[in-house]
Design an enzyme around this catalytic site. Sequence first.
Site, PDB file in Angstrom:
ATOM      1  N   THR A  75     -12.545   6.740   8.127  1.00  0.00           N
ATOM      2  CA  THR A  75     -13.292   6.458   7.334  1.00  0.00           C
ATOM      3  C   THR A  75     -13.558   4.562   7.074  1.00  0.00           C
ATOM      4  O   THR A  75     -13.001   3.727   8.010  1.00  0.00           O
ATOM      5  CB  THR A  75     -13.097   6.603   6.071  1.00  0.00           C
ATOM      6  OG1 THR A  75     -11.705   5.962   5.465  1.00  0.00           O
ATOM      7  CG2 THR A  75     -12.275   8.056   5.401  1.00  0.00           C
ATOM      8  N   TYR A  91       0.534  -1.038  -0.142  1.00  0.00           N
ATOM      9  CA  TYR A  91       0.153  -0.095   0.143  1.00  0.00           C
ATOM     10  C   TYR A  91       1.218   0.886   0.219  1.00  0.00           C
ATOM     11  O   TYR A  91       0.468   1.756  -0.924  1.00  0.00           O
ATOM     12  CB  TYR A  91      -1.058  -0.154   1.027  1.00  0.00           C
ATOM     13  CG  TYR A  91      -1.741   1.147   1.772  1.00  0.00           C
ATOM     14  CD1 TYR A  91      -2.807   1.820   0.668  1.00  0.00           C
ATOM     15  CD2 TYR A  91      -1.957   2.096   2.567  1.00  0.00           C
ATOM     16  CE1 TYR A  91      -3.146   2.440   0.452  1.00  0.00           C
ATOM     17  CE2 TYR A  91      -2.216   3.178   2.864  1.00  0.00           C
ATOM     18  CZ  TYR A  91      -3.264   3.450   1.526  1.00  0.00           C
ATOM     19  OH  TYR A  91      -4.317   4.678   2.085  1.00  0.00           O
TER      20      TYR A  91
HETATM   21  P1  NDP Z   1     -13.601   4.148   1.843  1.00  0.00           P
HETATM   22  O1  NDP Z   1     -12.821   2.523   1.759  1.00  0.00           O
HETATM   23  O2  NDP Z   1     -14.210   5.089   2.043  1.00  0.00           O
HETATM   24  O3  NDP Z   1     -13.142   4.676   0.165  1.00  0.00           O
HETATM   25  C1  NDP Z   1     -12.654   3.840  -0.688  1.00  0.00           C
HETATM   26  C2  NDP Z   1     -13.054   4.778  -1.999  1.00  0.00           C
HETATM   27  O4  NDP Z   1     -12.637   3.883  -3.277  1.00  0.00           O
HETATM   28  C3  NDP Z   1     -14.879   3.610  -2.182  1.00  0.00           C
HETATM   29  O5  NDP Z   1     -15.520   4.391  -2.671  1.00  0.00           O
HETATM   30  C4  NDP Z   1     -14.718   2.687  -3.253  1.00  0.00           C
HETATM   31  O6  NDP Z   1     -15.964   1.955  -3.465  1.00  0.00           O
HETATM   32  C5  NDP Z   1     -13.616   2.737  -3.861  1.00  0.00           C
HETATM   33  N1  NDP Z   1     -12.473   2.128  -4.563  1.00  0.00           N
HETATM   34  C6  NDP Z   1     -12.178   0.459  -3.843  1.00  0.00           C
HETATM   35  N2  NDP Z   1     -11.393  -0.086  -4.804  1.00  0.00           N
HETATM   36  C7  NDP Z   1     -12.360   0.013  -6.186  1.00  0.00           C
HETATM   37  C8  NDP Z   1     -11.737   0.453  -7.501  1.00  0.00           C
HETATM   38  N3  NDP Z   1     -11.366  -0.686  -7.870  1.00  0.00           N
HETATM   39  N4  NDP Z   1     -12.249   0.824  -8.340  1.00  0.00           N
HETATM   40  C9  NDP Z   1     -13.349   1.921  -8.045  1.00  0.00           C
HETATM   41  N5  NDP Z   1     -13.097   2.854  -7.044  1.00  0.00           N
HETATM   42  C10 NDP Z   1     -12.809   1.725  -5.904  1.00  0.00           C
HETATM   43  O7  NDP Z   1     -12.098   4.444   2.215  1.00  0.00           O
HETATM   44  P2  NDP Z   1     -11.369   6.044   1.671  1.00  0.00           P
HETATM   45  O8  NDP Z   1     -12.137   7.124   1.619  1.00  0.00           O
HETATM   46  O9  NDP Z   1     -10.821   6.887   3.666  1.00  0.00           O
HETATM   47  O10 NDP Z   1      -9.478   5.998   1.320  1.00  0.00           O
HETATM   48  C11 NDP Z   1     -10.331   7.000   0.394  1.00  0.00           C
HETATM   49  C12 NDP Z   1      -8.568   7.216  -0.387  1.00  0.00           C
HETATM   50  O11 NDP Z   1      -8.266   8.564   0.972  1.00  0.00           O
HETATM   51  C13 NDP Z   1      -8.207   6.067  -0.834  1.00  0.00           C
HETATM   52  O12 NDP Z   1      -6.887   6.494  -1.428  1.00  0.00           O
HETATM   53  C14 NDP Z   1      -6.916   5.591   0.582  1.00  0.00           C
HETATM   54  O13 NDP Z   1      -5.961   4.622   0.628  1.00  0.00           O
HETATM   55  C15 NDP Z   1      -6.824   7.034   1.138  1.00  0.00           C
HETATM   56  N6  NDP Z   1      -6.604   7.493   2.678  1.00  0.00           N
HETATM   57  C16 NDP Z   1      -6.878   7.196   3.502  1.00  0.00           C
HETATM   58  C17 NDP Z   1      -7.011   7.306   4.388  1.00  0.00           C
HETATM   59  C18 NDP Z   1      -7.684   6.963   6.193  1.00  0.00           C
HETATM   60  O14 NDP Z   1      -6.934   7.334   7.135  1.00  0.00           O
HETATM   61  N7  NDP Z   1      -8.967   6.652   5.978  1.00  0.00           N
HETATM   62  C19 NDP Z   1      -5.766   7.658   5.066  1.00  0.00           C
HETATM   63  C20 NDP Z   1      -5.172   7.823   4.157  1.00  0.00           C
HETATM   64  C21 NDP Z   1      -5.050   7.594   2.724  1.00  0.00           C
HETATM   65  P3  NDP Z   1     -15.969   0.578  -4.015  1.00  0.00           P
HETATM   66  O15 NDP Z   1     -16.482  -0.268  -2.909  1.00  0.00           O
HETATM   67  O16 NDP Z   1     -17.743   1.157  -4.278  1.00  0.00           O
HETATM   68  O17 NDP Z   1     -15.673   0.578  -5.468  1.00  0.00           O
END
Ligand code: NDP
Length: 262
Positions: A187, A152
């Site tokens: 989240t 990651y």
């Molecule tokens: P969530 O799990 O709530 O959101 C992740 C989103 O990514 C979902 O909407 C999911 O939608 C989508 N997703 C996952 N896989 C795919 C795929 N193959 N194709 C299209 N969409 C995809 O987590 P966060 O909101 O926290 O994450 C958002 C971003 O922030 C990510 O990139 C994460 O790495 C980053 N981040 C988050 C942190 C945290 O602490 N929360 C810290 C650092 C970075 P669906 O399942 O419907 O496809």
Amino acid sequence: MWRDKVVWITGASSGIGEAVARLLAERGARLILSARRADKLEDLRHALGEPERHKVVPLDLAATETIPVAVEAALRHAGRIDVMVHNAGISQRALVVDTDLAVDRRLFETNFFGTVALTKALLPSMLEAGGGRFVVVTSLVGKIGTPVRSAYAASKHALHGFFDSLRSELWSAGIRVTLVCPGFIKTDLPLHALTGDGTPQGFMDRAQSRGYPVERCAAKIVRAVERDREEVLIGGKERYAVYLKRLFPSLFSRLIRHARVT
Ligand code: NDP
């Protein structure tokens, strides 16, 4: 600055992407909402004021061959994309020794190659329009490495390399890049994080459950774009790890071995 701007947000079905979508809709942007769960995206679209101004384009970033079709659908609907928010991603909760190579690849397929494929499919239209902006949600582990996040962290570091290069190549063509590095944001990310054999972790982490509020994270992302920032760190005290590594790398290396990151 957002009124009638066309903003495409991936990962809009939950968490940070959903919060950014709600905020930008309030500010008058026209949104393209993408993720795999089309039902969640439709629910969000209808919850936004004037849903007819927004469009759902379901997308699986790991299926890169489908991305040009999604770009075509988005452009057919909106005519142009002013801001692309690359936010979708999956995380990891497993030690290197326990992680199958196939899981390392899955993390890269979604977080890195999916994002790169979408960027490449969109760039020609942005260049033709005279410019555009990529907002790329990476992570603090795009700047440092911690336990149980190896692939990651690598995928997020890779995004920094790619988009720093893109920014330098296309600055004079009007392309701007804002790299967003969140720390612990509250989240569902840990629920879907991959374990060593690729199954989702399925439960919340203590660090995330006490994390930074997602609405404040979204507000900081939006403000960073408004201020034309190239990079922004968002979260609590964990942000200082980035400065600690830069200024005192040996001390950082000793401390991170024992840091609680779940
Ligand atoms: P969530 O799990 O709530 O959101 C992740 C989103 O990514 C979902 O909407 C999911 O939608 C989508 N997703 C996952 N896989 C795919 C795929 N193959 N194709 C299209 N969409 C995809 O987590 P966060 O909101 O926290 O994450 C958002 C971003 O922030 C990510 O990139 C994460 O790495 C980053 N981040 C988050 C942190 C945290 O602490 N929360 C810290 C650092 C970075 P669906 O399942 O419907 O496809």
